[in-house]
Design a protein around this motif. Structure first.
Motif, mmCIF file in Angstrom:
data_model
loop_
_atom_site.group_PDB
_atom_site.id
_atom_site.type_symbol
_atom_site.label_atom_id
_atom_site.label_comp_id
_atom_site.label_asym_id
_atom_site.label_seq_id
_atom_site.Cartn_x
_atom_site.Cartn_y
_atom_site.Cartn_z
ATOM 1 N N LEU A 225 -0.374 16.614 28.214
ATOM 2 C CA LEU A 225 -0.803 15.580 29.151
ATOM 3 C C LEU A 225 -1.257 14.405 28.308
ATOM 4 O O LEU A 225 -2.020 14.574 27.356
ATOM 5 N N GLU A 226 -0.776 13.230 28.649
ATOM 6 C CA GLU A 226 -1.175 12.029 27.938
ATOM 7 C C GLU A 226 -2.243 11.311 28.756
ATOM 8 O O GLU A 226 -2.051 11.070 29.942
ATOM 9 N N PRO A 227 -3.351 10.974 28.126
ATOM 10 C CA PRO A 227 -4.402 10.259 28.862
ATOM 11 C C PRO A 227 -3.945 8.865 29.271
ATOM 12 O O PRO A 227 -2.990 8.324 28.723
ATOM 13 N N ASP A 228 -4.676 8.296 30.205
ATOM 14 C CA ASP A 228 -4.375 6.928 30.615
ATOM 15 C C ASP A 228 -4.775 5.950 29.505
ATOM 16 O O ASP A 228 -5.358 6.335 28.495
ATOM 17 N N ALA B 51 -4.899 10.163 11.098
ATOM 18 C CA ALA B 51 -4.709 8.848 11.706
ATOM 19 C C ALA B 51 -3.862 8.941 12.961
ATOM 20 O O ALA B 51 -2.796 9.555 12.957
ATOM 21 N N LEU B 52 -4.342 8.346 14.018
ATOM 22 C CA LEU B 52 -3.507 8.186 15.201
ATOM 23 C C LEU B 52 -2.500 7.086 14.906
ATOM 24 O O LEU B 52 -2.828 6.075 14.290
ATOM 25 N N LYS C 55 -7.537 4.208 24.478
ATOM 26 C CA LYS C 55 -8.332 3.203 23.757
ATOM 27 C C LYS C 55 -9.610 3.832 23.198
ATOM 28 O O LYS C 55 -9.974 3.578 22.047
ATOM 29 N N HIS C 56 -10.296 4.664 23.976
ATOM 30 C CA HIS C 56 -11.497 5.357 23.481
ATOM 31 C C HIS C 56 -11.150 6.222 22.265
ATOM 32 O O HIS C 56 -11.880 6.229 21.264
ATOM 33 N N ARG D 56 -0.191 10.731 18.798
ATOM 34 C CA ARG D 56 -0.853 10.057 19.908
ATOM 35 C C ARG D 56 -1.916 10.962 20.523
ATOM 36 O O ARG D 56 -1.775 12.179 20.513
ATOM 37 N N PRO D 57 -2.961 10.374 21.113
ATOM 38 C CA PRO D 57 -3.930 11.187 21.844
ATOM 39 C C PRO D 57 -3.231 11.922 22.986
ATOM 40 O O PRO D 57 -2.393 11.347 23.689
#
Length: 169
Positions: free
Chosen positions: A36-39, A62-63, A44-45, A68-69
């Protein structure tokens, strides 16, 4: 640190990149990460927290465009020849459960050590809905799952070629 998240869902191969049809066809087994990818707000957080941590420890995780988060729901090795069936099975679960509309609560920062690198994670509060979704994903792709895979099952980039044993395990 309560934050509320809305999610998109994606089937990810190579533990970080959206699958490219045909990209893993030379291997009989493909590593997948159903995530699941956050909004955009939660991304950003996560990026801000990663930036603060990397100022203190630049060698840290590193992102970037390939890392990706996300919330990993399920990681498995599957038959490469069955990837279209895996996509369809996951798509059926997504259509029935509709996680893109869910809101979840981030409850705290934590960390883990991944292949000798410290990784900070944002923990979310598990819900019955999330646990049910995960079980449906497990059941949906079970017919295509294989027990073991090798580094060849993973997508790599020119900057990130080595797949370590902790990732394979």
């Amino acid at each position: 640190m309560p934050k509320y998240l809305n999610f998109m869902a994606a089937l990810v191969t190579g533990f970080g990149l959206l699958a490219v049809p045909g990209a893993a066809q030379e291997n009989s087994v493909t590593a997948i990460d159903i995530a699941l990818e956050p909004d955009a707000i939660m991304i950003k957080h996560a990026e801000d927290a990663n930036g603060r941590l990397r100022k203190v420890f630049p060698e840290g995780y590193a992102l970037n465009t390939t890392h990706r988060p996300h919330i990993t729901m399920l990681q498995r090795f599957v038959e490469t020849a069955a990837l279209d069936k895996v996509y369809a099975a996951v798509g059926d679960v997504l259509a029935a459960e509709k996680p893109a509309g869910w809101t979840m609560k981030a409850v705290k920062y934590d960390f883990l050590v991944w292949d000798k690198t410290g990784v900070t994670v944002i923990l979310i509060e598990p819900t019955d809905q999330l646990i049910r979704f995960q079980q449906k994903l497990i059941d949906a792709i079970a017919p295509f799952t294989v027990e073991k895979g090798t580094a060849a099952a993973f997508f790599t980039t020119t900057d990130d070629r080595e797949i370590g044993q902790p990732t394979i395990d």
